[in-house]
Design a protein around this motif. Structure first.
Motif, PDB file in Angstrom:
ATOM      1  N   GLU A 221      -5.133  12.300  -8.892  1.00 41.22           N
ATOM      2  CA  GLU A 221      -5.727  12.515 -10.210  1.00 41.22           C
ATOM      3  C   GLU A 221      -6.034  13.976 -10.481  1.00 41.22           C
ATOM      4  OE1 GLU A 221      -9.174  10.256 -11.327  1.00 41.22           O
ATOM      5  OE2 GLU A 221      -8.179   8.367 -10.855  1.00 41.22           O
ATOM      6  N   VAL A 222      -6.446  14.703  -9.464  1.00 39.61           N
ATOM      7  CA  VAL A 222      -6.909  16.083  -9.671  1.00 39.61           C
ATOM      8  C   VAL A 222      -5.916  17.155  -9.230  1.00 39.61           C
ATOM      9  CG1 VAL A 222      -9.326  15.452  -9.532  1.00 39.61           C
ATOM     10  CG2 VAL A 222      -8.147  16.173  -7.471  1.00 39.61           C
ATOM     11  N   ARG A 223      -4.846  16.784  -8.604  1.00 42.52           N
ATOM     12  CA  ARG A 223      -3.912  17.827  -8.116  1.00 42.52           C
ATOM     13  C   ARG A 223      -3.068  18.408  -9.203  1.00 42.52           C
ATOM     14  NH1 ARG A 223       1.559  15.671  -5.264  1.00 42.52           N
ATOM     15  NH2 ARG A 223       2.386  15.165  -7.226  1.00 42.52           N
TER      16      ARG A 223
ATOM     17  N   ALA B  38       3.382  12.853   3.747  1.00 42.87           N
ATOM     18  CA  ALA B  38       2.887  12.187   4.958  1.00 42.87           C
ATOM     19  C   ALA B  38       1.414  11.829   4.799  1.00 42.87           C
ATOM     20  CB  ALA B  38       3.097  13.092   6.172  1.00 42.87           C
ATOM     21  N   TRP B  39       0.639  12.758   4.239  1.00 38.52           N
ATOM     22  CA  TRP B  39      -0.784  12.503   4.002  1.00 38.52           C
ATOM     23  C   TRP B  39      -0.947  11.312   3.055  1.00 38.52           C
ATOM     24  CZ3 TRP B  39      -4.122  12.328  -0.109  1.00 38.52           C
ATOM     25  CH2 TRP B  39      -5.480  12.380   0.189  1.00 38.52           C
ATOM     26  N   LEU B  40      -0.182  11.306   1.968  1.00 42.18           N
ATOM     27  CA  LEU B  40      -0.267  10.202   0.996  1.00 42.18           C
ATOM     28  C   LEU B  40       0.134   8.868   1.624  1.00 42.18           C
ATOM     29  CD1 LEU B  40       1.162  12.022  -2.131  1.00 42.18           C
ATOM     30  CD2 LEU B  40      -1.175  11.125  -1.881  1.00 42.18           C
ATOM     31  N   ALA B  41       1.076   8.897   2.566  1.00 40.99           N
ATOM     32  CA  ALA B  41       1.516   7.668   3.232  1.00 40.99           C
ATOM     33  C   ALA B  41       0.445   7.085   4.141  1.00 40.99           C
ATOM     34  CB  ALA B  41       2.795   7.942   4.031  1.00 40.99           C
ATOM     35  N   ARG B  42      -0.486   7.897   4.603  1.00 41.71           N
ATOM     36  CA  ARG B  42      -1.497   7.434   5.566  1.00 41.71           C
ATOM     37  C   ARG B  42      -2.924   7.394   5.029  1.00 41.71           C
ATOM     38  NH1 ARG B  42      -0.351   4.822   9.942  1.00 41.71           N
ATOM     39  NH2 ARG B  42      -1.607   6.069  11.321  1.00 41.71           N
ATOM     40  N   ALA B  43      -3.173   8.115   3.946  1.00 43.94           N
ATOM     41  CA  ALA B  43      -4.533   8.150   3.394  1.00 43.94           C
ATOM     42  C   ALA B  43      -4.895   6.786   2.793  1.00 43.94           C
ATOM     43  CB  ALA B  43      -4.626   9.229   2.314  1.00 43.94           C
ATOM     44  N   PRO B  44      -6.172   6.431   2.847  1.00 46.06           N
ATOM     45  CA  PRO B  44      -6.594   5.210   2.158  1.00 46.06           C
ATOM     46  C   PRO B  44      -6.238   5.294   0.667  1.00 46.06           C
ATOM     47  CG  PRO B  44      -8.342   6.038   3.581  1.00 46.06           C
ATOM     48  CD  PRO B  44      -7.278   7.094   3.550  1.00 46.06           C
ATOM     49  N   LYS B  45      -5.925   4.153   0.081  1.00 40.24           N
ATOM     50  CA  LYS B  45      -5.442   4.118  -1.303  1.00 40.24           C
ATOM     51  C   LYS B  45      -6.372   4.814  -2.288  1.00 40.24           C
ATOM     52  CE  LYS B  45      -2.391   0.227  -0.974  1.00 40.24           C
ATOM     53  NZ  LYS B  45      -2.359  -0.962  -0.289  1.00 40.24           N
ATOM     54  N   ARG B  46      -7.652   4.590  -2.182  1.00 35.72           N
ATOM     55  CA  ARG B  46      -8.593   5.214  -3.126  1.00 35.72           C
ATOM     56  C   ARG B  46      -8.644   6.726  -2.956  1.00 35.72           C
ATOM     57  NH1 ARG B  46     -13.433   0.786  -2.946  1.00 35.72           N
ATOM     58  NH2 ARG B  46     -12.337  -0.775  -4.184  1.00 35.72           N
TER      59      ARG B  46
ATOM     60  N   ALA C 175      -1.845  21.045   6.064  1.00 37.59           N
ATOM     61  CA  ALA C 175      -2.520  19.785   6.398  1.00 37.59           C
ATOM     62  C   ALA C 175      -4.022  19.876   6.168  1.00 37.59           C
ATOM     63  CB  ALA C 175      -2.228  19.402   7.850  1.00 37.59           C
ATOM     64  N   LEU C 176      -4.635  20.959   6.631  1.00 35.50           N
ATOM     65  CA  LEU C 176      -6.090  21.075   6.504  1.00 35.50           C
ATOM     66  C   LEU C 176      -6.547  21.320   5.068  1.00 35.50           C
ATOM     67  CD1 LEU C 176      -6.930  23.014   9.781  1.00 35.50           C
ATOM     68  CD2 LEU C 176      -7.270  20.566   9.282  1.00 35.50           C
ATOM     69  N   ALA C 177      -5.618  21.660   4.179  1.00 32.47           N
ATOM     70  CA  ALA C 177      -5.963  21.822   2.764  1.00 32.47           C
ATOM     71  C   ALA C 177      -6.093  20.474   2.056  1.00 32.47           C
ATOM     72  CB  ALA C 177      -4.902  22.668   2.060  1.00 32.47           C
ATOM     73  N   LEU C 178      -5.644  19.408   2.700  1.00 39.04           N
ATOM     74  CA  LEU C 178      -5.711  18.069   2.099  1.00 39.04           C
ATOM     75  C   LEU C 178      -7.057  17.425   2.423  1.00 39.04           C
ATOM     76  CD1 LEU C 178      -2.081  17.108   3.027  1.00 39.04           C
ATOM     77  CD2 LEU C 178      -2.957  17.484   0.703  1.00 39.04           C
ATOM     78  N   PRO C 179      -7.575  16.611   1.500  1.00 39.84           N
ATOM     79  CA  PRO C 179      -8.913  16.031   1.689  1.00 39.84           C
ATOM     80  C   PRO C 179      -9.059  15.216   2.973  1.00 39.84           C
ATOM     81  CG  PRO C 179      -8.133  15.665  -0.555  1.00 39.84           C
ATOM     82  CD  PRO C 179      -6.980  16.231   0.221  1.00 39.84           C
ATOM     83  N   GLU C 180     -10.202  15.383   3.594  1.00 43.01           N
ATOM     84  CA  GLU C 180     -10.632  14.607   4.760  1.00 43.01           C
ATOM     85  C   GLU C 180      -9.656  14.671   5.929  1.00 43.01           C
ATOM     86  OE1 GLU C 180     -12.651  10.914   4.072  1.00 43.01           O
ATOM     87  OE2 GLU C 180     -12.955  11.422   1.948  1.00 43.01           O
ATOM     88  N   THR C 181      -8.968  15.798   6.061  1.00 39.16           N
ATOM     89  CA  THR C 181      -8.041  15.993   7.172  1.00 39.16           C
ATOM     90  C   THR C 181      -8.751  16.675   8.326  1.00 39.16           C
ATOM     91  OG1 THR C 181      -6.106  16.117   5.744  1.00 39.16           O
ATOM     92  CG2 THR C 181      -5.916  17.156   7.894  1.00 39.16           C
TER      93      THR C 181
ATOM     94  N   ALA D   3      -6.196   8.614  -1.776  1.00 38.42           N
ATOM     95  CA  ALA D   3      -4.926   9.135  -2.287  1.00 38.42           C
ATOM     96  C   ALA D   3      -4.904   9.154  -3.808  1.00 38.42           C
ATOM     97  CB  ALA D   3      -3.760   8.283  -1.751  1.00 38.42           C
ATOM     98  N   ALA D   4      -5.420   8.101  -4.429  1.00 36.69           N
ATOM     99  CA  ALA D   4      -5.451   8.042  -5.892  1.00 36.69           C
ATOM    100  C   ALA D   4      -6.350   9.150  -6.467  1.00 36.69           C
ATOM    101  CB  ALA D   4      -5.921   6.667  -6.354  1.00 36.69           C
TER     102      ALA D   4
END
Length: 127
Positions: free
Chosen positions: A125-127, A110-118, A11-17, A120-121
């Motif tokens: 793009e970079v993953r 789960a992160w993608l389901a809750r992150a703001p659209k921009r 979880a903490l590896a994902l942006p802005e978590t 997440a996009a």
């Protein structure tokens, strides 16, 4: 077998978590929870009966109810729900039964389901 340390690392590896600590930890993206420790409550135990797991339970947001239903149908030994979550875009996960690779997919989804659209996009793009 996965652990809370695995959940925390993923979880903490994902942006802005961020992590909300307390009795039950929860991981959030821009203030919105996406995975959390979800101990079973008395009503959950009554509803599940003998099928109630006795190990740790992870709550995880999913994209939609179709994803939730598919996860439960595909692997009921790992994924389940309770009446409390009926109609709710979240699935419960037996943490001690999920493989590490599958846990990574669940946490990211789960992160993608809750992150703001921009956000997440940009992540996709970079993953």
């Amino acid at each position: 077998m996965a652990s809370w340390g695995d959940v925390r690392r993923l979880a903490l590896a994902l942006p802005e978590t961020t992590e909300r600590e307390g009795e039950q930890p929860e991981w959030c993206v821009r203030g919105k929870g996406f995975v959390w420790d979800r101990p079973l409550r008395r009503a959950d135990l009554a509803a599940l009966g003998a099928a109630a797991p006795d190990g740790p339970v992870l709550g995880a947001w999913v994209a939609d109810l179709g994803v939730k239903d598919a996860l439960i149908a595909d692997d009921p030994a790992v994924f389940f729900t309770t009446p409390h979550f009926d109609g709710f875009r979240a699935v419960l996960v037996r943490l001690d039964a999920i493989a590490a690779a599958e846990l990574a997919e669940i946490v990211e989804g789960a992160w993608l389901a809750r992150a703001p659209k921009r956000l997440a996009a940009a992540y996709l793009e970079v993953r």
